[in-house]
Scaffold this motif. Structure first.
Motif, PDB file in Angstrom:
ATOM      1  N   CYS A  29       1.828  -9.064  -0.921  1.00 51.34           N
ATOM      2  CA  CYS A  29       0.758  -8.423  -1.715  1.00 51.34           C
ATOM      3  C   CYS A  29      -0.622  -8.616  -1.065  1.00 51.34           C
ATOM      4  N   CYS A  30      -1.316  -7.493  -0.863  1.00 52.70           N
ATOM      5  CA  CYS A  30      -2.599  -7.574  -0.153  1.00 52.70           C
ATOM      6  C   CYS A  30      -3.758  -7.925  -1.096  1.00 52.70           C
ATOM      7  N   ARG A 100       0.544   2.058  -6.608  1.00 53.62           N
ATOM      8  CA  ARG A 100       1.772   1.811  -5.850  1.00 53.62           C
ATOM      9  C   ARG A 100       2.885   2.766  -6.305  1.00 53.62           C
ATOM     10  N   TYR A 101       2.664   3.418  -7.455  1.00 50.28           N
ATOM     11  CA  TYR A 101       3.706   4.302  -8.005  1.00 50.28           C
ATOM     12  C   TYR A 101       3.776   5.626  -7.248  1.00 50.28           C
ATOM     13  N   SER A 102       4.836   6.393  -7.507  1.00 50.55           N
ATOM     14  CA  SER A 102       4.975   7.715  -6.894  1.00 50.55           C
ATOM     15  C   SER A 102       4.118   8.723  -7.661  1.00 50.55           C
ATOM     16  N   ILE A 103       3.905   9.868  -7.069  1.00 51.86           N
ATOM     17  CA  ILE A 103       3.062  10.899  -7.691  1.00 51.86           C
ATOM     18  C   ILE A 103       3.653  11.355  -9.036  1.00 51.86           C
ATOM     19  N   TYR A 122       2.691  -1.316  -1.226  1.00 47.96           N
ATOM     20  CA  TYR A 122       2.358  -2.045  -0.001  1.00 47.96           C
ATOM     21  C   TYR A 122       3.635  -2.731   0.466  1.00 47.96           C
ATOM     22  N   LEU A 123       4.184  -2.269   1.580  1.00 45.80           N
ATOM     23  CA  LEU A 123       5.402  -2.860   2.128  1.00 45.80           C
ATOM     24  C   LEU A 123       5.043  -3.533   3.448  1.00 45.80           C
ATOM     25  N   GLU A 124       5.081  -4.859   3.409  1.00 45.13           N
ATOM     26  CA  GLU A 124       4.606  -5.653   4.546  1.00 45.13           C
ATOM     27  C   GLU A 124       5.243  -5.215   5.870  1.00 45.13           C
ATOM     28  N   GLU A 125       6.563  -4.897   5.796  1.00 48.30           N
ATOM     29  CA  GLU A 125       7.278  -4.551   7.031  1.00 48.30           C
ATOM     30  C   GLU A 125       6.854  -3.185   7.584  1.00 48.30           C
ATOM     31  N   TYR A 134      -7.038  12.034   4.869  1.00 52.44           N
ATOM     32  CA  TYR A 134      -8.325  12.363   4.237  1.00 52.44           C
ATOM     33  C   TYR A 134      -9.395  11.311   4.589  1.00 52.44           C
ATOM     34  N   ARG A 135      -9.380  10.891   5.847  1.00 51.52           N
ATOM     35  CA  ARG A 135     -10.339   9.936   6.416  1.00 51.52           C
ATOM     36  C   ARG A 135     -10.223   8.532   5.800  1.00 51.52           C
ATOM     37  N   VAL A 136      -9.105   8.273   5.144  1.00 48.28           N
ATOM     38  CA  VAL A 136      -8.868   6.942   4.563  1.00 48.28           C
ATOM     39  C   VAL A 136      -7.696   6.295   5.288  1.00 48.28           C
ATOM     40  N   LYS A 137      -7.913   5.070   5.757  1.00 45.45           N
ATOM     41  CA  LYS A 137      -6.856   4.349   6.467  1.00 45.45           C
ATOM     42  C   LYS A 137      -5.972   3.635   5.452  1.00 45.45           C
ATOM     43  N   LEU A 138      -4.693   3.960   5.454  1.00 44.60           N
ATOM     44  CA  LEU A 138      -3.752   3.342   4.517  1.00 44.60           C
ATOM     45  C   LEU A 138      -3.051   2.164   5.184  1.00 44.60           C
ATOM     46  N   ALA A 139      -2.673   1.181   4.357  1.00 46.30           N
ATOM     47  CA  ALA A 139      -2.185  -0.085   4.908  1.00 46.30           C
ATOM     48  C   ALA A 139      -0.780   0.003   5.471  1.00 46.30           C
ATOM     49  N   THR A 140       0.075   0.851   4.875  1.00 45.10           N
ATOM     50  CA  THR A 140       1.474   0.903   5.327  1.00 45.10           C
ATOM     51  C   THR A 140       1.911   2.362   5.505  1.00 45.10           C
TER      52      THR A 140
END
Ligand code: SF4
Length: 156
Positions: A29-30, A100-103, A122-125, A134-140
């Protein structure tokens, strides 16, 4: 519903509202400090008025309002829906919801007042540096941003 903190990001011209609490259990968890629903202050009318005033005061610097957590969709539904409705109708900003949920979990009523939804756990692996949408950096790499218009997904 409590708000843990607010902050401004110049990079994305976003005013960010961090809601306290999440029922999830993402490995690695981030945002573990935001999992407790009781931290921060209650987002009552006074706090909301202060937030909206701040957004209006810095109108030229803000294009987006980000609602994050914790997990916004683990909040009491009526309170979250009311927050999103009031932000959308009292400002001219794009509303972003980070979940974290789906659309499919974002119902039609909420979709109507939201412009962008970031979905996916957020999936660590699957941590990565190159998932930029959209110019946003996503973690995974499993995470995705949907653009909405009039409650409908604009592209997929
Ligand atoms: S949704 Fe966010 S706060 Fe909740 S467990 Fe996952 S990473 Fe942590």
């Amino acid at each position: 519903m409590n708000v843990a903190s607010t902050q401004y990001s110049l990079n994305t011209k976003s005013f960010e509202i961090y809601l306290s609490g999440c029922n999830g259990s993402c490995k690695g968890c981030c945002n573990p400090e935001l999992k407790d629903f009781n931290i921060g202050e209650e987002l009552d009318t006074d706090v909301l008025i202060k937030i909206i005033s701040k957004i209006k005061e810095f109108d030229n610097l803000i294009e987006n309002i980000w609602i994050l957590g914790g997990e916004p969709l683990d909040q009491r539904y009526e309170e979250l829906a009311s927050l999103i409705f009031l932000l959308k109708t009292n400002t001219s900003k794009k509303i972003w919801l980070f979940t974290r949920y789906s659309i499919d979990y974002v119902d039609e009523h909420l979709r109507h007042y939201i412009d962008y939804v970031k979905c996916g756990e957020y999936l660590e692996e699957l941590k990565c540096d190159d998932n930029i949408q959209y110019r946003v950096k996503l973690a995974t790499s499993n995470q995705k941003i949907y653009k909405l218009s009039g409650g409908q997904i604009e592209d997929d």
